[in-house]
Design an enzyme around this catalytic site. Sequence first.
Site, PDB file in Angstrom:
ATOM      1  N   ASP A 119     -11.399   3.042   3.963  1.00 28.47           N
ATOM      2  CA  ASP A 119     -11.750   1.618   3.847  1.00 28.47           C
ATOM      3  C   ASP A 119     -13.263   1.448   3.694  1.00 28.47           C
ATOM      4  OD1 ASP A 119      -9.700  -0.209   3.737  1.00 28.47           O
ATOM      5  OD2 ASP A 119      -9.353  -0.231   5.908  1.00 28.47           O
ATOM      6  N   GLN A 135      -4.723  -1.313   9.748  1.00 27.09           N
ATOM      7  CA  GLN A 135      -4.585  -2.653   9.169  1.00 27.09           C
ATOM      8  C   GLN A 135      -5.130  -3.702  10.146  1.00 27.09           C
ATOM      9  OE1 GLN A 135      -3.297  -3.287   5.954  1.00 27.09           O
ATOM     10  NE2 GLN A 135      -4.094  -5.329   6.362  1.00 27.09           N
ATOM     11  N   LYS A 176       0.835  -1.203   0.000  1.00 29.14           N
ATOM     12  CA  LYS A 176       0.000   0.000   0.000  1.00 29.14           C
ATOM     13  C   LYS A 176       0.874   1.258   0.000  1.00 29.14           C
ATOM     14  CE  LYS A 176      -3.885  -2.311   2.200  1.00 29.14           C
ATOM     15  NZ  LYS A 176      -4.506  -2.761   3.447  1.00 29.14           N
TER      16      LYS A 176
END
Length: 283
Positions: A120, A97, A53
């Site tokens: 997200d 995460q 990422k």
Amino acid sequence: MPAKLLDGNLLSRQIRTEIATASAILSAKGTKPGLAVILIGENPASEIYVRNKVKACEEANIRSRLIRLPATISESDLLDHIHALNTNPDIHGILVQLPLPAQIDSFKVIESIDPMKDVDGFHVANAGALMTGKPLFKPCTPYGCMKLLESIDYPIRGARAVIVGASNIVGKPMAMLLLQAGATITICNSKTKDIGAHTREADILVVATGIPKMITANMVKPGAVVIDVGINRLADGKLCGDVDFDEVKYVAGWISPVPGGVGPMTITMLLQNTLEAANHFHQ
Ligand code: NDP
């Protein structure tokens, strides 16, 4: 004839080039898109995802800030980090995460992220907005699957879509996006009886269970579009999906490989959401 490939690497390269250009233009106007990634502990899989990422951000002219925290961190200390990021004007997207250590309540953590920075799309405000057809941020993995479908101009409207797996981050939002695009949907979970009876009806089959190669050729309608979200590491170290690719490719019309299908698209849509968050901030 084997199925055509839904090539997530190729499509990602095209979309990421567009994102890099748009990010550079926004930066020139004074807002450089910024993503903060919080990584807790030392989970090897998470390390790889986060590294990918951060690298993708650099290539797309997006500022990334990696915050590494120890596995022993308390929930309140983690919430303090998130509150600081919520008010930081250089950060437009915040990603924590998952999975998190046992002492931390994931729900509480996701709810502490400013919904305008929840790239997200997991915050209940964003999940609710998606449900009502007005999403602020679409969750990255289902968003990436939709982009793969759009790339082949598949007629989603009126299609029978079956989603195997009903998690909050993949299966459920995938079902909402397909429903809103006009598909007739069935969602299967671990309690579904005779999964094959459902999957064989699917014009579009999306699989996200975490069970290696669970979808075999006899479970797929000839010519179907098969999107494999699963990422599983086998004993020999190789990656495979939730679909038995080597068999199913002779039945399906289109199929996404693992690796190289949904995985790169997930990261691409994270970049897209970060760009959109920075655009909202700039306006
Ligand atoms: P979860 O474990 O959160 O959810 C799995 C879902 O599959 C649940 O709804 C579960 O049902 C269902 N399920 C389990 N077994 C069966 C079965 N035998 N038949 C039908 N349904 C079943 O997983 P995630 O959604 O987080 O991830 C799924 C897979 O996708 C994993 O391999 C993960 O690594 C991968 N993934 C890949 C991403 C990418 O970028 N490519 C991103 C995110 C995930 P129930 O609700 O009844 O428990």
